[in-house]
Write a protein that holds these residues in place. Structure first.
Motif, mmCIF file in Angstrom:
data_model
loop_
_atom_site.group_PDB
_atom_site.id
_atom_site.type_symbol
_atom_site.label_atom_id
_atom_site.label_comp_id
_atom_site.label_asym_id
_atom_site.label_seq_id
_atom_site.Cartn_x
_atom_site.Cartn_y
_atom_site.Cartn_z
ATOM 1 N N SER A 10 0.836 -1.203 0.000
ATOM 2 C CA SER A 10 0.000 0.000 0.000
ATOM 3 C C SER A 10 0.867 1.247 0.000
ATOM 4 O O SER A 10 0.588 2.229 -0.706
ATOM 5 C CB SER A 10 -0.920 0.009 1.227
ATOM 6 O OG SER A 10 -1.785 -1.107 1.224
ATOM 7 N N GLU A 11 1.941 1.207 0.776
ATOM 8 C CA GLU A 11 2.868 2.343 0.827
ATOM 9 C C GLU A 11 3.608 2.493 -0.501
ATOM 10 O O GLU A 11 3.844 3.613 -0.968
ATOM 11 C CB GLU A 11 3.868 2.139 1.973
ATOM 12 C CG GLU A 11 4.917 3.240 2.087
ATOM 13 C CD GLU A 11 4.313 4.631 2.251
ATOM 14 O OE1 GLU A 11 4.946 5.600 1.777
ATOM 15 O OE2 GLU A 11 3.215 4.757 2.837
ATOM 16 N N GLN A 12 3.964 1.367 -1.093
ATOM 17 C CA GLN A 12 4.648 1.417 -2.379
ATOM 18 C C GLN A 12 3.740 2.024 -3.451
ATOM 19 O O GLN A 12 4.183 2.829 -4.269
ATOM 20 C CB GLN A 12 5.089 0.012 -2.806
ATOM 21 C CG GLN A 12 5.987 0.001 -4.035
ATOM 22 C CD GLN A 12 6.553 -1.374 -4.330
ATOM 23 O OE1 GLN A 12 6.203 -2.367 -3.682
ATOM 24 N NE2 GLN A 12 7.439 -1.460 -5.303
ATOM 25 N N LEU A 13 2.475 1.654 -3.430
ATOM 26 C CA LEU A 13 1.518 2.234 -4.372
ATOM 27 C C LEU A 13 1.370 3.734 -4.128
ATOM 28 O O LEU A 13 1.312 4.521 -5.082
ATOM 29 C CB LEU A 13 0.156 1.542 -4.224
ATOM 30 C CG LEU A 13 -0.991 2.118 -5.064
ATOM 31 C CD1 LEU A 13 -0.675 2.023 -6.556
ATOM 32 C CD2 LEU A 13 -2.297 1.387 -4.749
ATOM 33 N N ASN A 14 1.337 4.121 -2.878
ATOM 34 C CA ASN A 14 1.212 5.538 -2.549
ATOM 35 C C ASN A 14 2.419 6.327 -3.061
ATOM 36 O O ASN A 14 2.276 7.449 -3.573
ATOM 37 C CB ASN A 14 1.079 5.712 -1.040
ATOM 38 C CG ASN A 14 0.748 7.146 -0.657
ATOM 39 O OD1 ASN A 14 -0.285 7.682 -1.057
ATOM 40 N ND2 ASN A 14 1.618 7.766 0.118
ATOM 41 N N ARG A 15 3.613 5.739 -2.949
ATOM 42 C CA ARG A 15 4.819 6.400 -3.460
ATOM 43 C C ARG A 15 4.763 6.520 -4.982
ATOM 44 O O ARG A 15 5.207 7.517 -5.552
ATOM 45 C CB ARG A 15 6.075 5.633 -3.042
ATOM 46 C CG ARG A 15 6.411 5.731 -1.550
ATOM 47 C CD ARG A 15 7.857 5.323 -1.301
ATOM 48 N NE ARG A 15 8.124 3.977 -1.775
ATOM 49 C CZ ARG A 15 7.970 2.878 -1.042
ATOM 50 N NH1 ARG A 15 7.523 2.964 0.219
ATOM 51 N NH2 ARG A 15 8.247 1.685 -1.540
ATOM 52 N N LEU A 16 4.205 5.504 -5.619
ATOM 53 C CA LEU A 16 4.071 5.544 -7.075
ATOM 54 C C LEU A 16 3.248 6.745 -7.520
ATOM 55 O O LEU A 16 3.565 7.396 -8.517
ATOM 56 C CB LEU A 16 3.400 4.260 -7.585
ATOM 57 C CG LEU A 16 4.279 3.059 -7.926
ATOM 58 C CD1 LEU A 16 3.401 1.907 -8.407
ATOM 59 C CD2 LEU A 16 5.294 3.417 -8.993
ATOM 60 N N THR A 17 2.189 7.034 -6.761
ATOM 61 C CA THR A 17 1.291 8.124 -7.150
ATOM 62 C C THR A 17 1.881 9.502 -6.864
ATOM 63 O O THR A 17 1.227 10.509 -7.127
ATOM 64 C CB THR A 17 -0.070 7.991 -6.436
ATOM 65 O OG1 THR A 17 0.114 8.048 -5.015
ATOM 66 C CG2 THR A 17 -0.749 6.684 -6.803
ATOM 67 N N GLN A 18 3.111 9.529 -6.353
ATOM 68 C CA GLN A 18 3.810 10.798 -6.175
ATOM 69 C C GLN A 18 4.751 11.075 -7.344
ATOM 70 O O GLN A 18 5.256 12.186 -7.486
ATOM 71 C CB GLN A 18 4.618 10.791 -4.862
ATOM 72 C CG GLN A 18 3.813 10.434 -3.623
ATOM 73 C CD GLN A 18 2.565 11.290 -3.468
ATOM 74 O OE1 GLN A 18 2.643 12.515 -3.502
ATOM 75 N NE2 GLN A 18 1.412 10.642 -3.297
ATOM 76 N N LEU A 19 4.980 10.056 -8.177
ATOM 77 C CA LEU A 19 5.845 10.220 -9.341
ATOM 78 C C LEU A 19 5.067 10.898 -10.468
ATOM 79 O O LEU A 19 3.852 10.738 -10.580
ATOM 80 C CB LEU A 19 6.373 8.859 -9.802
ATOM 81 C CG LEU A 19 7.204 8.083 -8.762
ATOM 82 C CD1 LEU A 19 7.618 6.738 -9.322
ATOM 83 C CD2 LEU A 19 8.431 8.894 -8.343
ATOM 84 N N THR A 20 5.783 11.604 -11.319
ATOM 85 C CA THR A 20 5.132 12.433 -12.341
ATOM 86 C C THR A 20 4.140 11.662 -13.198
ATOM 87 O O THR A 20 3.010 12.110 -13.422
ATOM 88 C CB THR A 20 6.188 13.086 -13.246
ATOM 89 O OG1 THR A 20 7.064 13.881 -12.434
ATOM 90 C CG2 THR A 20 5.529 13.970 -14.281
#
Length: 210
Positions: free
Chosen positions: A123-133
């Motif tokens: 879940s945290e990894q997905l959240n980090r993904l959504t911070q990428l451009t």
């Protein structure tokens, strides 16, 4: 079909069985592939295939007439590299796969969502993904974030959704092309091409698009 295939290739599309089945079948016939290649050659391009899974038009020459478009295409691929690779890593972990995603692989959103919802690290990894451009969004719900990421991958040509009403996605040949770029960049780093500042950019761009 010749016109549609030629226009798709010149627009930078990757012809594979999942994204363009009719065009792929057309190019799978050697006589048709030869016609397309002959058409591309005066434009300083050639028809290439990766293991018969994807066809694309590659530049054969880098000069002042095409350096701008090549730089734009290269910049786009480079900007997508990290987010797509991190997404593939998340999928491998979530689904317990030993190998990275390849063309024709199936990805079911329901299965992926179930795995992510039950594992905080994912879940945290997905959240980090959504911070990428590429995947940037203000959505906070896991299901919405995942749906958004898959939608962006579809828009970028890495996935197709055969049935808009279903949760099944298929990986396209552009995924395999990305693997080729990763392998090239790894080799380039090992060779320390960045030391050759005078012509490194043109060399790198030409190699990637040949």
């Amino acid at each position: 079909m010749f016109k549609q295939v030629a226009e798709a290739l010149l627009s930078g599309h990757f012809i594979c069985p999942t994204a363009y089945p009719d065009a792929y079948d057309y190019l799978s016939q050697q006589a048709n592939a030869d016609k397309i290649d002959a058409f591309l050659k005066p434009l300083d391009r050639t028809l290439l295939s990766l293991d018969g899974e994807v066809y694309y038009a590659a530049y054969t020459v880098v000069d002042d007439s095409n350096r701008g478009p090549i730089r734009e295409a290269f910049a786009e691929v480079r900007s997508q590299l990290r987010p797509v690779v991190e997404w593939m890593d998340m999928v491998m972990t979530a689904l317990g796969q030993d190998m990275p995603i390849r063309a024709r692989d199936e990805i079911r959103m329901t299965h992926l969502l179930n795995a992510i919802e039950h594992e905080p690290a994912l879940s945290e990894q997905l959240n980090r993904l959504t911070q990428l451009t590429l995947f940037k969004t203000s959505k906070t719900a896991i299901s919405e974030q995942l749906s958004w990421v898959l939608q962006k991958l579809e828009q970028s040509g890495y996935l197709v959704k055969p049935n808009p009403q279903a949760s099944l996605y298929l990986a396209t040949g552009k995924i395999d092309y990305l693997h080729r770029i990763i392998a090239f960049l790894n080799d380039a780093e090992a060779l320390e091409l960045d030391k050759h500042a005078a012509n490194a950019e043109d060399v790198e761009q030409q190699e990637l698009f040949l």
